[in-house]
Design an enzyme around this catalytic site. Structure first.
Site, PDB file in Angstrom:
ATOM      1  CD  GLU A   1     -31.348 -31.601  35.597  1.00 57.68           C
ATOM      2  OE1 GLU A   1     -31.291 -30.370  35.395  1.00 57.68           O
ATOM      3  OE2 GLU A   1     -32.383 -32.170  35.989  1.00 57.68           O
TER       4      GLU A   1
ATOM      5  CE  LYS B   1     -24.254  -6.134  38.332  1.00 57.33           C
ATOM      6  NZ  LYS B   1     -25.410  -7.045  38.318  1.00 57.33           N
TER       7      LYS B   1
ATOM      8  CB  SER C   1     -17.474 -13.873  56.821  1.00 59.72           C
ATOM      9  OG  SER C   1     -16.786 -13.516  55.659  1.00 59.72           O
TER      10      SER C   1
ATOM     11  CD  GLU D   1     -20.383 -11.556  58.392  1.00 63.49           C
ATOM     12  OE1 GLU D   1     -20.803 -12.109  57.368  1.00 63.49           O
ATOM     13  OE2 GLU D   1     -19.924 -10.403  58.409  1.00 63.49           O
TER      14      GLU D   1
ATOM     15  CG  ASP E   1     -21.354  -5.896  54.974  1.00 62.60           C
ATOM     16  OD1 ASP E   1     -20.404  -5.118  55.189  1.00 62.60           O
ATOM     17  OD2 ASP E   1     -21.418  -7.051  55.441  1.00 62.60           O
TER      18      ASP E   1
ATOM     19  CG  HIS F   1     -17.446  -4.382  52.679  1.00 62.99           C
ATOM     20  ND1 HIS F   1     -16.129  -4.224  52.311  1.00 62.99           N
ATOM     21  CD2 HIS F   1     -17.894  -5.463  52.004  1.00 62.99           C
ATOM     22  CE1 HIS F   1     -15.809  -5.186  51.466  1.00 62.99           C
ATOM     23  NE2 HIS F   1     -16.852  -5.945  51.254  1.00 62.99           N
TER      24      HIS F   1
ATOM     25  CG  HIS G   1     -11.830 -12.681  45.232  1.00 66.64           C
ATOM     26  ND1 HIS G   1     -11.569 -11.357  45.517  1.00 66.64           N
ATOM     27  CD2 HIS G   1     -13.169 -12.813  45.262  1.00 66.64           C
ATOM     28  CE1 HIS G   1     -12.708 -10.724  45.691  1.00 66.64           C
ATOM     29  NE2 HIS G   1     -13.699 -11.576  45.555  1.00 66.64           N
TER      30      HIS G   1
ATOM     31  CB  CYS H   1     -14.284  -9.121  50.252  1.00 68.37           C
ATOM     32  SG  CYS H   1     -16.065  -9.440  50.267  1.00 68.37           S
TER      33      CYS H   1
HETATM   34  N1  GLN Z   1     -19.621  -8.907  55.984  1.00 64.84           N
HETATM   35  C1  GLN Z   1     -19.633  -9.765  54.848  1.00 64.84           C
HETATM   36  C2  GLN Z   1     -18.527 -10.804  54.973  1.00 64.84           C
HETATM   37  O1  GLN Z   1     -17.516 -10.508  55.523  1.00 64.84           O
HETATM   38  C3  GLN Z   1     -19.433  -8.999  53.577  1.00 64.84           C
HETATM   39  C4  GLN Z   1     -19.555  -9.880  52.377  1.00 64.84           C
HETATM   40  C5  GLN Z   1     -19.487  -9.147  51.076  1.00 64.84           C
HETATM   41  O2  GLN Z   1     -19.109  -8.011  51.029  1.00 64.84           O
HETATM   42  N2  GLN Z   1     -19.867  -9.788  50.009  1.00 64.84           N
HETATM   43  O3  GLN Z   1     -18.640 -11.900  54.497  1.00 64.84           O
HETATM   44 ZN    ZN Z   2     -17.152  -7.532  49.967  1.00 68.65          ZN
END
Ligand code: GLN
Ligand code: ZN
Length: 758
Positions: free
Chosen positions: A16, A114, A437, A488, A603, A646, A699, A731
């Site tokens: 919620e 974290k 991805s 992916e 990964d 990765h 990002h 990424c």
């Molecule tokens: N192979 C994944 C992707 O490309 C790796 C994701 C990640 O490192 N969090 O989404």
């Molecule tokens: Zn990554």
């Protein structure tokens, strides 16, 4: 026996708070409405704990975003750029947490990190030389009062001054010790206010004590708390630690005169030993963390009662508690409608853990009382620990037992393979690729949803994804990328996807855990022995390969990451579980290879996450098995098959030899937001693995210019041999839009071409 809860979940049974906050951010509900939702969540938590007769119920464990941010905000640790926006109190708070973009200005959020070894993230307080620390909010006192109005006299809880100072980032010339005095005074002012309201206990969370401490740290801690303890008049001070043991400071802590000290007997490997060999002060209450706040399995009462006996041989002054805040477990099993009782009866989420505390407290008194009901509870509990349905797979156990030392080593050694692979793959210098991805657009997610809801057939689902793959490959060829991925599209999440396709996993419906702010995760549960029943990704990769003449990279998640993002078993070691997963993924690697996929990426996005909090434990407690587990996954491939891995961070300066020892052929990692210092360290350490430090940040939707990427690559070339440098984003691209993805990748390929010409 009395019981204590360190903290209670706060996102809401059905998330919620998440949904209300998101509405508030969009301006769809008012502040008053958001506060109302918060009040209800707090009240429900209090009443649940009261029902379970918990003796020490926390208040101020609630937060709109994060408790560290709350403490910083409370003491006016608010960088000027946020207060300058002239927003309301709550909006300023959210601006620090999430950034602000609007008519009053444009500021980025504070950094997020974290929280120790959990998957929860806190907001990093930022202190500059002009920060004027003073108590200027009432949250702690208000929530204490609010709880009282709800009929519960709580212990007020907040992050302690030592941990707050240790976690803060100092942007000026001053450091923690320069602020310790004034911060301590203000904690004392807060105590005075609570005393006036009649609060009996205050709990200071000091998890920083379980890390490696220097003499300066120890002095700082002593200075802070001797002052706080001297000044308080009537309140009792509970020093609460968790996530480990306090071996570096145990004697100092026990000598200071705290009214209560909370120790973690589950994650604290040395806690029992410390208490037994050093003793425990007579006048201090020992809050013994024995009910796991981090995992979802039912407590083994026999074990806990035994431990309690051990503890009681040192001091009788014991309160039974959770090992850490229950924030890290889901709310309640009552929300799970799909799993049968055969499974559910083995779990305890937050609400059920309250019951456990209650039952355990009765059981510990049982020897004296001879209570029959308690005996029945005890017997029932013990029955749970004699095996679980569908959890044992002898073949898996045998396979793990049969792993040979040589299975952990890939042959021939790296340099020989590197030569063979360069000849076979014939890639240009500075090969370009992506992390796996591609944008998960609305239609992609809908396709998966439709299959799940039974609205389309498996064939229709597959057909859709194949189309997507074909388009994605065409796009990559047009752009001119050298190593192609399939995109992916079949994956919701890199761990859940594999969990769903492995035997030994179970899934919950509503078992959400807060990861940061309004973001929650629903980790799958490792129920039993894990194995792969049939190939998982092979068809997708095979299809992708049929669409192009270029090399296609197969895409897997590694065993350490799969384990770290699941709730692990407690009846076998996490090492053993990881090896089981490693063997399953190994089968997949070999199947991909057999089907002509000659580059395979495994990964390990979360490898660093469970690095122990103490340096001295890094290898012996973790890396010594985690790294070999990764090697086990790929040691069976032919020399010409290229293994990539990765990672989502570049903070591995201090474990570079371990990363190299994963013995992958290529590693890509997030680097565009870091200062490239990692590359110097790679050089110093003679890092052998080829590297693809991300050349742009995925990002944000921002498209990096060719120049920018060329510059990034040039500074990488100063530190990495040309023959070892790959060119790729930071990424995966799944959270990005299609337009910016294409534009960014075109620039990436252009930049690589420019460098090649040079
Ligand atoms: N192979 C994944 C992707 O490309 C790796 C994701 C990640 O490192 N969090 O989404
Ligand atoms: Zn990554």
């Amino acid at each position: 026996m009395k019981t204590s809860v360190i903290g209670y979940p706060r996102i809401g049974k059905n998330r919620e708070l998440k949904f209300a906050s998101e509405k508030f951010f969009k301006g769809e509900i008012s502040e008053a409405e958001l506060l109302q939702v918060a009040a209800e969540i707090k009240k429900e938590g209090l009443l649940k704990q009261k029902q379970a007769e918990i003796s020490f119920i926390p208040s101020n464990d609630f937060s709109f975003y994060d408790n560290v941010l709350d403490a910083a905000f409370l003491f006016n640790i608010i960088p000027a750029r946020y207060s300058a926006l002239g927003l309301s109190e709550l909006e300023t708070y959210f601006a620090m947490a999430r950034g602000y973009q609007g008519d009053k200005g444009n500021v980025k959020a504070l950094a997020m990190k974290k929280w120790f070894n959990t998957n929860y993230h806190y907001i990093v307080p930022e202190i500059d030389d002009d920060t004027e620390i003073k108590l200027n909010r009432n949250k702690v006192v208000d929530e204490y009062k609010e709880a009282k109005e709800n009929g519960v006299d709580t212990k007020a809880v907040l992050v302690g001054p030592f941990t707050l100072l240790k976690l803060a980032k100092y942007t000026g010339t001053k450091s923690a010790k320069d602020f310790a005095g004034v911060l301590t005074e203000n904690y004392s002012i807060l105590i005075e206010k609570l005393e006036k309201k009649g609060a009996e206990w205050i709990q200071f969370d000091e998890p920083s004590l379980v890390k490696d401490l220097t003499q300066d740290d120890i002095n700082l801690f002593k200075e802070i708390y001797s002052s706080i303890l001297k000044k308080r008049v009537s309140i009792k001070v509970l020093l609460q630690t968790y996530f480990g043991d306090i071996r570096d400071i145990y004697s100092e802590v026990t000598a200071l005169g705290f009214d209560g000290i909370g120790l973690d007997f589950l994650e604290g490997r040395k806690t029992l030993e410390l208490v037994k060999s050093n003793g425990f002060p007579e006048d201090t209450v020992l809050f013994a963390g024995l009910v796991n706040g981090k995992n979802i399995w039912k407590n083994n009462y026999a074990k806990t009662i035994d431990l309690l006996k051990d503890i009681k041989s040192v001091t009788k002054n014991v309160v039974l508690g959770t090992s850490c805040s229950l924030l890290h477990v889901p709310y309640t099993l009552a929300s799970e409608s799909k799993l049968s009782d055969d499974y559910l009866k083995h779990f305890a989420f937050a609400e059920e853990k309250l019951e456990e505390l209650k039952e355990l407290s009765k059981l510990s008194d049982f020897a004296e009382s001879g209570n029959v009901a308690a005996q029945v509870t005890f017997t029932n509990n013990q029955k749970l620990f004699h095996g679980r349905v569908d959890s044992v797979d002898e073949a898996v156990k045998e396979r793990v037992a049969g792993i040979k030392e040589s299975d952990y080593t890939r042959l021939p050694e790296f340099h020989e393979r590197e030569k063979i692979q360069k000849e076979k793959l014939n890639l240009p210098l500075f090969p370009t690729t992506t992390i796996g991805s591609f944008p998960q657009t609305q239609d992609v997610r809908q396709n998966r949803q439709k299959l799940r809801k039974g609205l389309i057939s498996k064939e229709e689902y597959t057909e859709f994804n194949k189309n997507k793959i074909a388009q994605c490959i065409k796009l990559q060829e047009e752009i001119g990328l050298d190593v192609i991925v399939h995109g992916e599209y079949e994956r919701n999440d890199m761990v859940e996807y594999f969990g769903e396709n492995l035997a030994g996993y179970v899934f919950t419906e509503k078992a959400w855990v807060q990861s940061y702010g309004t973001r929650c995760v629903k980790p799958p549960i490792i129920w039993g022995d894990v194995s792969r029943k049939q190939p998982i990704t092979v068809d997708w990769s095979k299809f992708a390969k049929s669409c192009t003449d270029k090399p296609v990279k197969g895409m897997l998640t590694g065993p350490v990451t799969i384990l770290n993002w699941s709730f692990p078993r407690e009846d076998i070691t996490i090492k053993e579980s990881t090896l089981q997963i490693a063997l399953a993924i190994r089968d997949e690697v070999l199947d991909l290879e057999a089907n002509g996929i000659d580059i395979i990426q495994i990964d390990e996005a979360a490898l660093r996450e469970k690095l122990p909090l103490r340096k001295s434990d890094w290898y012996s407690q973790y890396l010594d098995w985690a790294i070999p587990a990764f090697r086990l996954v790929h040691s069976g491939v032919k020399p010409e098959t290229q293994i990539h891995t990765h990672m989502c961070y570049s903070e591995f300066t201090d474990i570079i030899p371990a990363i190299d020892a994963m013995d992958a052929d290529v590693i890509t990692f997030e680097a565009s937001r870091s200062d490239l210092q990692i590359l110097d360290s790679l050089k110093e350490n003679n890092f052998k693995t080829e590297v693809g430090p991300g050349v742009y940040d995925i990002h944000s939707p921002r498209v990096p210019s060719v120049d920018e990427i060329v510059n990034a690559l040039e500074s990488m070339r100063e530190r990495i041999e040309d023959s070892k440098l790959w060119v790729n984003p930071d990424c995966g691209l799944k959270t990005r839009g299609e337009t910016e993805t294409k534009a960014s990748l075109i620039n990436l390929v252009d930049a690589a071409k420019i460098i090649r010409e040079r």
